[in-house]
Design an enzyme around this catalytic site. Sequence first.
Site, PDB file in Angstrom:
ATOM      1  N   ASN A  29      -1.138  26.446 -10.730  1.00 27.44           N
ATOM      2  CA  ASN A  29      -0.357  27.566 -11.249  1.00 27.44           C
ATOM      3  C   ASN A  29       1.122  27.228 -11.252  1.00 27.44           C
ATOM      4  OD1 ASN A  29      -2.558  29.318 -11.701  1.00 27.44           O
ATOM      5  ND2 ASN A  29      -2.640  29.811  -9.532  1.00 27.44           N
ATOM      6  N   CYS A  30       1.857  27.975 -12.063  1.00 25.73           N
ATOM      7  CA  CYS A  30       3.299  27.826 -12.204  1.00 25.73           C
ATOM      8  C   CYS A  30       3.954  27.768 -10.819  1.00 25.73           C
ATOM      9  CB  CYS A  30       3.824  29.020 -13.002  1.00 25.73           C
ATOM     10  SG  CYS A  30       5.577  28.982 -13.330  1.00 25.73           S
ATOM     11  N   PRO A  31       4.837  26.821 -10.574  1.00 21.93           N
ATOM     12  CA  PRO A  31       5.448  25.869 -11.512  1.00 21.93           C
ATOM     13  C   PRO A  31       4.808  24.476 -11.473  1.00 21.93           C
ATOM     14  CG  PRO A  31       6.730  25.864  -9.516  1.00 21.93           C
ATOM     15  CD  PRO A  31       5.567  26.827  -9.297  1.00 21.93           C
TER      16      PRO A  31
END
Length: 77
Positions: free
Chosen positions: A13-15
């Site tokens: 998941n981000c980042p």
Amino acid sequence: MPRPATYDLKGLNCPLPVLKARKRLAAMRPGSRLWLETTDPLAVIDIPAFCADAGHQLIETAAVAGGHRFLVERGVA
């Protein structure tokens, strides 16, 4: 031109997808291409923005089952 490698960033998941893509692309020669495979819904925003900021060219974007694929050409910067 050799076939682009595929970098599996699924499940991150981000980042993390952008951070890992940045590191991998930095180790490649300018003009080299890399497929990024992601499942993070924010990647459709993050990857194009990263490419624009870092001077890489986003060649292709494709929705695939469970995520997206991005073909990125490493810039000269």
